[in-house]
Each structure stands twice: as C-alpha cells, then as structure tokens.
Design an enzyme around this catalytic site. Structure first.
Site, PDB file in Angstrom:
ATOM      1  CE1 TYR A 166       0.773   1.029   2.675  1.00 20.83           C
ATOM      2  CE2 TYR A 166      -0.562   2.508   1.334  1.00 20.83           C
ATOM      3  CZ  TYR A 166      -0.366   1.274   1.913  1.00 20.83           C
ATOM      4  OH  TYR A 166      -1.296   0.282   1.725  1.00 20.83           O
ATOM      5  CB  ALA A 186       7.122   6.234  -2.914  1.00 22.76           C
TER       6      ALA A 186
END
Length: 267
Positions: free
Chosen positions: A157, A159
């Site tokens: 999430y 990233a």
C-alpha cells in the site's frame, strides 16, 4: 470566501463511501455538479440521493476501477451525462490490508498497484484531453501519509501511494500552467476502508493479535499522533475542496498532509 466551484463538474472515483462520499457531498454544498464512479452501486445511489437533495445534478456509474476497460466504460458513461465535460478530477479509489512483506505474493502486489496506482494513471490519461479544454482544470490525487513515512506494514500500500505522489509531481510539471495537480496525504481516517470485513481494522487485529478496535488504538499509540485520534472523512474532503477551488489558485505540485501530525519530517 468564494470558492468558485459553483457549476464546476467534478468526477470522483471511489465515491460510494468514506472520503469519496464526504468529498462528493462537500463539492455539492459548493454547488458543483458531480460525476461519481465506484463498484458499489448501492452506495453510489445513496450518495446521489443525498447530493441531489442539496440541489445539484449527479451522474453515477458502477464500474471496476482496477481495470482499463472498467475505467473507460465508467468515464464514458458519466461523460454522456455531463455533455463530455469535466473540470475537476479527484482520484480517490483505493484499498489495502495489513500483511507482512513475506506474505505478499506477486498477485497481491499487482492487485494493489492496479487499483491504487494504475487506476489514477488510466483516469488521468482518459481525461486529460477533456481537462485541457476547460478554463480552470484541476486534478487531485488521494495518497497517504504512508507514501512519505512508510511503516513495516502494509508495504505494498505504501509503495502504491508513493507512486501516486511521483505521478502527481510529474503531471503538475507536464500540464502546467493550465492544469493544477496536487495530492492529499491522509493519515489514519476512520472510514469503511478500516471498518469493513477484511479491512484495515480486521487485518490489523490479526497482525497485532488484539481485537480490531484495540489493535487500531495500539497502532495509533505506536505512531504517536500529536492529535491523538483518527481523522474523519469530512476533514480530508475539506482540504480536497480547498485545493480544487479558486482559493488555491497558486497551489500546484503540492502534497497536503491531513494526518493528525503523523509526518515528522520538515520537508
């Protein structure tokens, strides 16, 4: 102060619940017309009814925003109701769950990136030719404090949201001076994103080995938020509406934290 949003056409993805719903209703109170996309048809219908009660026109389309076909189909559906016009795009759709790095498969990473990042890419690509024809076009991307200050979980999430910030910065430079492009970076906001079955609260419960509410409270204590609480969807919506308005006419390529003070860096 005058926002200049009356009569503007705002397209919002992930508009059926949480921050998306609060944002739609906040724009409606400013007199903006709405075009709303989500996979949750019942939720969209509820938002449409509430916004129309305020006195604005609302077009909705149920669609899967994790696929290019779904995005194109959904946008085409609402554009047919707005005369092919959109002034403001709010990329808001997203999902996530708390999993350790070693638990994430390639399929998990791909699913997160398709919804949380590629949906933004595809929506911008589809609507840029429309926005370039408007007088005061704006794009606002919903990112996360985890994009700037990642925690051990959920790394996929984090990233995906960091990629959203890179997209925001790149588009702001590419589309200036006509289109303003900004991002909001919410901290923990108490929405169905957290509370739904299998959402952040449930998966955080598994991760911390505590009941869901207790697990969330424990996580917040670890993050040491200065305001000491989760935020409300309306608190993020208020900032999104500001960034879309004439009041923010000299703001572009910015990342606005709505995070209760979770970000400690001065840059």
């Amino acid at each position: 102060m005058e926002s200049g949003l009356k009569g503007q056409i705002v397209l919002i993805t992930g508009a059926a619940k949480g921050i998306g719903k609060a944002t739609a209703l906040a724009f409606a109170r400013e007199g903006a017309q709405l075009a709303l996309l989500d996979i949750d048809e019942a939720g969209l219908a509820e938002v449409k009814a509430e916004a129309e009660a305020i006195g604005v026109s609302v077009a909705i389309a149920k669609t899967d925003l994790s696929t290019e076909q779904g995005i194109n189909r959904g946008i085409d559906a609402v554009l047919s109701a707005t005369g092919g016009q959109v002034d403001i795009l709010v990329n808001n759709v997203g999902s996530g769950s708390v999993r350790r790095f070693e638990e994430l498969t390639d399929s998990d990473w791909d699913a997160t990136m398709q919804l949380n990042f590629m949906s933004y890419v595809r929506t911008c690509r589809k609507l840029l030719p429309v926005l370039r024809q408007r007088a005061k076009p704006v794009i606002i991307n919903n990112a996360s404090d985890l994009a700037r200050q990642p925690e051990p979980v959920p790394v996929d999430y984090s990233a995906s949201k960091a990629a959203v910030l890179a997209l925001t910065k790149g588009l702001a430079r590419a589309e200036g001076p006509l289109i303003r492009v900004n991002a909001v970076a919410p901290g923990p906001i108490w929405t169905p994103f957290w509370t739904k079955p299998g959402g952040f609260a449930d998966t955080m419960s598994t991760f911390h080995g505590r009941p869901p509410q207790e697990a969330v409270e424990y996580e917040m204590s670890l993050r040491q938020l200065p305001l000491g609480r989760l935020g409300k969807p309306e608190e993020v919506a208020n900032v999104i509406v500001f960034l879309a308005s004439d009041l923010a006419s000299f703001v572009t390529s910015a990342v606005w934290g709505v995070d209760g003070g979770s970000i400690r860096s001065i840059v």
